[in-house]
Design an enzyme around this catalytic site. Structure first.
Site, PDB file in Angstrom:
ATOM      1  CE  LYS A 224      -1.690   1.536   4.073  1.00  0.00           C
ATOM      2  NZ  LYS A 224      -1.368   2.937   4.355  1.00  0.00           N
ATOM      3  CG  ASN A 225       2.313   2.663   3.475  1.00  0.00           C
ATOM      4  OD1 ASN A 225       1.143   2.943   3.190  1.00  0.00           O
ATOM      5  ND2 ASN A 225       2.712   2.493   4.719  1.00  0.00           N
TER       6      ASN A 225
ATOM      7  NE  ARG B 231      -4.457  10.161   8.032  1.00  0.00           N
ATOM      8  CZ  ARG B 231      -5.767   9.886   8.081  1.00  0.00           C
ATOM      9  NH1 ARG B 231      -6.639  10.848   8.120  1.00  0.00           N
ATOM     10  NH2 ARG B 231      -6.170   8.654   8.092  1.00  0.00           N
TER      11      ARG B 231
ATOM     12  CB  CYS C 123      -5.516   9.900  11.366  1.00  0.00           C
ATOM     13  SG  CYS C 123      -3.812   9.496  11.712  1.00  0.00           S
TER      14      CYS C 123
ATOM     15  NE  ARG D  84       0.077  10.743   9.673  1.00  0.00           N
ATOM     16  CZ  ARG D  84      -0.344   9.616   9.112  1.00  0.00           C
ATOM     17  NH1 ARG D  84      -1.408   9.037   9.574  1.00  0.00           N
ATOM     18  NH2 ARG D  84       0.302   9.092   8.093  1.00  0.00           N
TER      19      ARG D  84
ATOM     20  CE  LYS E  80       9.651  14.133  13.189  1.00  0.00           C
ATOM     21  NZ  LYS E  80       8.471  14.513  13.920  1.00  0.00           N
TER      22      LYS E  80
ATOM     23  CB  SER F 182       9.056  13.595   6.691  1.00  0.00           C
ATOM     24  OG  SER F 182       7.827  13.501   5.970  1.00  0.00           O
ATOM     25  CB  VAL F 183       7.723   8.219   4.843  1.00  0.00           C
ATOM     26  CG1 VAL F 183       7.229   7.472   3.613  1.00  0.00           C
ATOM     27  CG2 VAL F 183       8.578   7.306   5.715  1.00  0.00           C
TER      28      VAL F 183
ATOM     29  CG  ASP G 139       3.352   1.634   9.482  1.00  0.00           C
ATOM     30  OD1 ASP G 139       3.589   1.858   8.289  1.00  0.00           O
ATOM     31  OD2 ASP G 139       2.995   2.530  10.275  1.00  0.00           O
TER      32      ASP G 139
ATOM     33  CB  ILE H 133       7.282   7.277  14.230  1.00  0.00           C
ATOM     34  CG1 ILE H 133       8.538   6.416  14.085  1.00  0.00           C
ATOM     35  CG2 ILE H 133       6.882   7.952  12.918  1.00  0.00           C
ATOM     36  CD1 ILE H 133       9.739   7.110  13.490  1.00  0.00           C
TER      37      ILE H 133
ATOM     38  NE  ARG I 290      -7.128   4.300   5.660  1.00  0.00           N
ATOM     39  CZ  ARG I 290      -6.251   5.025   6.370  1.00  0.00           C
ATOM     40  NH1 ARG I 290      -6.471   5.291   7.633  1.00  0.00           N
ATOM     41  NH2 ARG I 290      -5.159   5.487   5.813  1.00  0.00           N
TER      42      ARG I 290
HETATM   43  C1  EPZ Z   1       4.169   7.164   6.176  1.00  0.00           C
HETATM   44  O1  EPZ Z   1       3.372   8.188   6.762  1.00  0.00           O
HETATM   45  C2  EPZ Z   1       3.289   5.929   6.118  1.00  0.00           C
HETATM   46  N1  EPZ Z   1       2.144   6.189   5.265  1.00  0.00           N
HETATM   47  C3  EPZ Z   1       2.830   5.547   7.521  1.00  0.00           C
HETATM   48  O2  EPZ Z   1       2.065   4.340   7.423  1.00  0.00           O
HETATM   49  C4  EPZ Z   1       4.071   5.268   8.361  1.00  0.00           C
HETATM   50  O3  EPZ Z   1       3.667   4.961   9.681  1.00  0.00           O
HETATM   51  C5  EPZ Z   1       4.975   6.514   8.365  1.00  0.00           C
HETATM   52  O4  EPZ Z   1       5.310   6.874   6.998  1.00  0.00           O
HETATM   53  C6  EPZ Z   1       6.270   6.284   9.126  1.00  0.00           C
HETATM   54  O5  EPZ Z   1       6.962   5.223   8.578  1.00  0.00           O
HETATM   55  C7  EPZ Z   1       2.297   6.056   3.918  1.00  0.00           C
HETATM   56  O6  EPZ Z   1       3.367   5.756   3.430  1.00  0.00           O
HETATM   57  C8  EPZ Z   1       1.082   6.298   3.085  1.00  0.00           C
HETATM   58  P1  EPZ Z   1       6.193  10.673   8.118  1.00  0.00           P
HETATM   59  P2  EPZ Z   1       3.889   9.721   6.729  1.00  0.00           P
HETATM   60  O7  EPZ Z   1       6.060  11.877   7.277  1.00  0.00           O
HETATM   61  O8  EPZ Z   1       4.570   9.990   5.453  1.00  0.00           O
HETATM   62  C9  EPZ Z   1       5.952  14.045  11.456  1.00  0.00           C
HETATM   63  C10 EPZ Z   1       0.220   2.948   7.735  1.00  0.00           C
HETATM   64  O9  EPZ Z   1      -0.236   2.425   8.764  1.00  0.00           O
HETATM   65  N2  EPZ Z   1       5.846  14.974  10.326  1.00  0.00           N
HETATM   66  O10 EPZ Z   1       7.434   9.843   8.016  1.00  0.00           O
HETATM   67  O11 EPZ Z   1       2.758  10.596   7.122  1.00  0.00           O
HETATM   68  C11 EPZ Z   1       4.739  13.126  11.559  1.00  0.00           C
HETATM   69  O12 EPZ Z   1       3.710  13.764  12.305  1.00  0.00           O
HETATM   70  C12 EPZ Z   1       0.668   4.396   7.773  1.00  0.00           C
HETATM   71  O13 EPZ Z   1       0.364   2.367   6.618  1.00  0.00           O
HETATM   72  C13 EPZ Z   1       5.894  16.341  10.573  1.00  0.00           C
HETATM   73  O14 EPZ Z   1       6.036  16.772  11.721  1.00  0.00           O
HETATM   74  O15 EPZ Z   1       4.952   9.693   7.914  1.00  0.00           O
HETATM   75  C14 EPZ Z   1       5.296  11.925  12.277  1.00  0.00           C
HETATM   76  O16 EPZ Z   1       5.336  12.201  13.657  1.00  0.00           O
HETATM   77  C15 EPZ Z   1       0.420   5.047   9.122  1.00  0.00           C
HETATM   78  N3  EPZ Z   1       5.777  17.213   9.541  1.00  0.00           N
HETATM   79  C16 EPZ Z   1       6.728  11.830  11.752  1.00  0.00           C
HETATM   80  O17 EPZ Z   1       7.040  13.133  11.226  1.00  0.00           O
HETATM   81  C17 EPZ Z   1       5.625  16.769   8.246  1.00  0.00           C
HETATM   82  O18 EPZ Z   1       5.546  17.621   7.319  1.00  0.00           O
HETATM   83  C18 EPZ Z   1       6.916  10.832  10.638  1.00  0.00           C
HETATM   84  O19 EPZ Z   1       5.950  11.107   9.648  1.00  0.00           O
HETATM   85  C19 EPZ Z   1       5.565  15.381   8.005  1.00  0.00           C
HETATM   86  C20 EPZ Z   1       5.685  14.495   9.059  1.00  0.00           C
END
Ligand code: EPZ
Length: 417
Positions: A22-23, A92, A116, A121, A161, A163-164, A305, A327, A397
Site C-alpha cells: 500500500k505504502n 492522508r 487521524c 499528521r 526531520k 519524513s517518508v 507500523d 514516530i 484500508r
Molecule cells: C508514512 O506516513 C506511512 N504512510 C505511515 O504508514 C508510516 O507509519 C509513516 O510513513 C512512518 O513510517 C504512507 O506511506 C502512506 P512521516 P507519513 O512523514 O509519510 C511528522 C500505515 O499504517 N511529520 O514519516 O505521514 C509526523 O507527524 C501508515 O500504513 C511532521 O512533523 O509519515 C510523524 O510524527 C500510518 N511534519 C513523523 O514526522 C511533516 O511535514 C513521521 O511522519 C511530516 C511528518
C-alpha cells in the site's frame, strides 16, 4: 459488513502470499500525474486506500482503467489541480499529489490531510521544502493554495526531520524542476526506493549519492511505463508476528527477507525459528516467548507500523517488556482495547510497559486505526472464545482479503453485520 467475528485460540499453519505494498502504491500512483504518457501498474493491493487514491486521480482528470491485474493510467488529458477534502481526509497520502501537480502545472489547491487516530499528521516539512523549489503557498480554510509562477527551480534541501511523505513529495516534484535538486536527510524506506525505481523507469533522472542523499536532474520528457509494485513488508511482518504469537508454522511467500531483516532479527530474539529463502520466509513460533525492549524508528529501524502487532506478542512473553513509540505522538490507541482482553499494559508519554504471561480473554472490541485493528485480530486469535471487532473499515484500508488469508491458514474468522 462492519464487524469481524474471531474464534480463538488458533495455531496458524500453512502458506501466505504477500500482496502489493500500500505504502509504495500510493506515492507511485501520485507520481503518475507527472506524465502524459500511458502507465501500466501491476501488483497494486486491493485495499480501500488505493481505491481512494484512484478516485482522487480521477477527480483530477486522470483516465484510469482497471482490468483487475493491471491499472492503466493516462494523464494526457489531466488538467485539474484541485484535490478535495472529502477524498484527502480519509487517506492522508492525498497530500502526495501536491508535488506532482506543482511540477506539472505550477499550481495546486490541495486539502490539508487533517489528523487521524495516531497523530496530527502535519505537512510543514513538505511545504517548507517545496518553498525552497520556488513554491509560494497560503493555507486558507483547510486547503494549501500553492503556486510556482516561474515553475519549480532545483535547489539543495536538507530535511529538518526524516519524513517518508515529505521525501516522496519532494522527489516527485524535483523530477520536472528546472535544474538540479539535492535532497538530504531523506527517509529511505523500501517503498521510497520503489518509488524512485518507478520514476527512473519513467525516464526521470535520479541517483542516490549516499545513504540518505538523492540527486535529481529535472527532465522534460517522460516515457510510457509498465511497473510492478513491490510487496508489502508490513503485511509480511504482521503475519510473521501472528505465527510467533500462535506457535504457528507459516511459509510467507513473495517477499525479500532482506527488507524486513530488523523484524526477523527481533522475532528470532523472542524465540521464533526463522529460515530465510530468496523470496520467502519460513517461521515456526515457539512455546516460550522471550521479552525484549523495542523502540520504533525510521527505516532500517523497527517500523512504527508493526508496533501494535509486536505489543500483542510481548503480552505473551515470559517477562515484562518496554516499547517506545518515537514516530507518532498518539499511536497507543490499541492499548485500552488490549487491556480489556486481559493485557496489563501501562503507558507513560511515548513509553509502554507490557507485563508478560498474559492469557488473553475474548471480548467485543473497537478498531481505531489500521494497524491497531490488525493487532486486535492477533489478540483475538490468541484468546480462548469468540471476539467481535467493530469498525473494521480501518482494517480494509490496508490489508487485502485478510480474513480469507487467515482462514486459509487455520483461523476461525468471518465478517458479520
Ligand atoms: C508514512 O506516513 C506511512 N504512510 C505511515 O504508514 C508510516 O507509519 C509513516 O510513513 C512512518 O513510517 C504512507 O506511506 C502512506 P512521516 P507519513 O512523514 O509519510 C511528522 C500505515 O499504517 N511529520 O514519516 O505521514 C509526523 O507527524 C501508515 O500504513 C511532521 O512533523 O509519515 C510523524 O510524527 C500510518 N511534519 C513523523 O514526522 C511533516 O511535514 C513521521 O511522519 C511530516 C511528518
Amino acid at each position: 459488513m462492519k464487524k469481524l467475528e474471531v474464534f480463538g485460540a488458533a495455531k496458524l499453519k500453512g502458506q501466505i502470499r504477500i500482496s502489493g505494498s500500500k505504502n509504495a502504491s500510493l506515492p507511485i500512483l501520485a507520481a503518475t500525474l507527472l506524465s502524459d504518457k500511458k502507465i501500466f501498474l501491476t501488483n497494486l493491493p486491493k485495499v480501500k486506500d488505493i481505491e481512494t487514491m484512484v478516485l482522487l486521480l480521477k477527480s483530477l482528470g486522470s483516465t484510469i482503467e482497471d482490468n483487475k491485474k493491471t491499472l492503466t493510467i493516462n494523464n494526457n488529458k489531466q488538467t485539474k489541480t484541485f484535490a478535495a477534502y472529502n477524498l484527502v481526509k480519509t487517506m492522508r497520502a492525498g497530500i502526495l499529489v501536491l508535488g506532482p501537480l506543482l511540477a506539472k502545472f505550477g499550481k495546486a489547491k490541495v486539502s490539508l490531510p487533517g489528523g487521524c487516530a495516531i497523530g496530527s499528521r502535519p505537512v510543514d516539512i513538505h511545504l517548507q521544502a517545496l518553498s525552497k523549489l520556488g513554491v509560494k503557498y497560503k493555507i486558507i480554510q483547510g486547503y494549501v493554495h500553492a503556486n510556482a509562477p516561474r515553475g519549480l527551480v532545483g535547489a539543495n534541501i536538507k530535511f529538518p526531520k526524516i519524513s517518508v511523505g515529505a521525501t516522496e513529495n519532494l522527489i516527485i516534484a524535483a523530477c520536472l524542476a528546472n535544474g538540479k535538486t539535492t535532497l538530504s536527510n531523506c527517509a529511505i524506506e523500501p517503498e521510497i526506493k520503489d518509488l524512485v525505481n518507478f520514476l527512473i523507469k519513467m525516464k526521470c533522472n535520479i541517483k542516490w549519492t549516499s545513504k540518505r542523499t538523492i540527486k535529481i536532474n529535472g527532465v522534460n520528457n517522460l516515457s510510457e511505463t509498465k511497473y510492478e509494485v513491490m510487496p508489502d513488508r508490513i503485511e509480511a511482518g504482521t503475519y510473521l508476528i501472528a505465527a510467533a504469537l500462535t506457535e504457528g508454522n507459516l511459509k510467507i511467500v513473495g517477499i525479500d527477507p532482506k527488507i524486513i531483516s530488523t523484524e526477523i532479527d527481533i522475532l528470532k530474539k523472542v524465540g521464533a525459528k526463522i529460515i530465510k529463502k530468496k523470496n520467502e520466509i519460513l517461521i515456526q513460533g515457539s512455546k516460550k516467548i522471550k521479552n525484549i525492549n523495542i523502540k520504533t524508528s525510521p527505516y532500517p529501524g523497527f517500523p512504527t507500523d508493526l508496533q501494535a502487532q509486536m505489543m500483542v506478542l510481548l503480552c505473551k512473553a515470559n517477562k515484562k517488556s518496554f516499547i517506545r513509540e518515537e514516530i507518532f505522538e498518539n499511536r497507543f490507541m490499541h492499548v485500552a482495547e488490549l487491556n480489556r482482553m486481559g493485557a496489563k499494559i501501562s503507558v507513560k508519554g511515548n513509553k509502554a510497559t507490557i507485563e508478560g504471561n498474559i492469557k488473553f480473554e475474548a471480548a467485543e472490541l473497537m478498531a481505531t486505526d489500521l494497524r491497531a485493528s490488525v493487532s486486535l485480530i492477533l489478540a483475538a486469535l490468541a484468546s480462548k472464545g469468540k471476539s467481535i471487532i467493530n469498525r473494521i473499515y480501518h482494517l480494509d484500508r490496508g490489508y487485502e482479503s485478510i480474513e480469507k488469508k487467515l482462514k486459509k491458514i487455520g483461523a476461525k474468522i468471518r465478517r458479520i453485520n
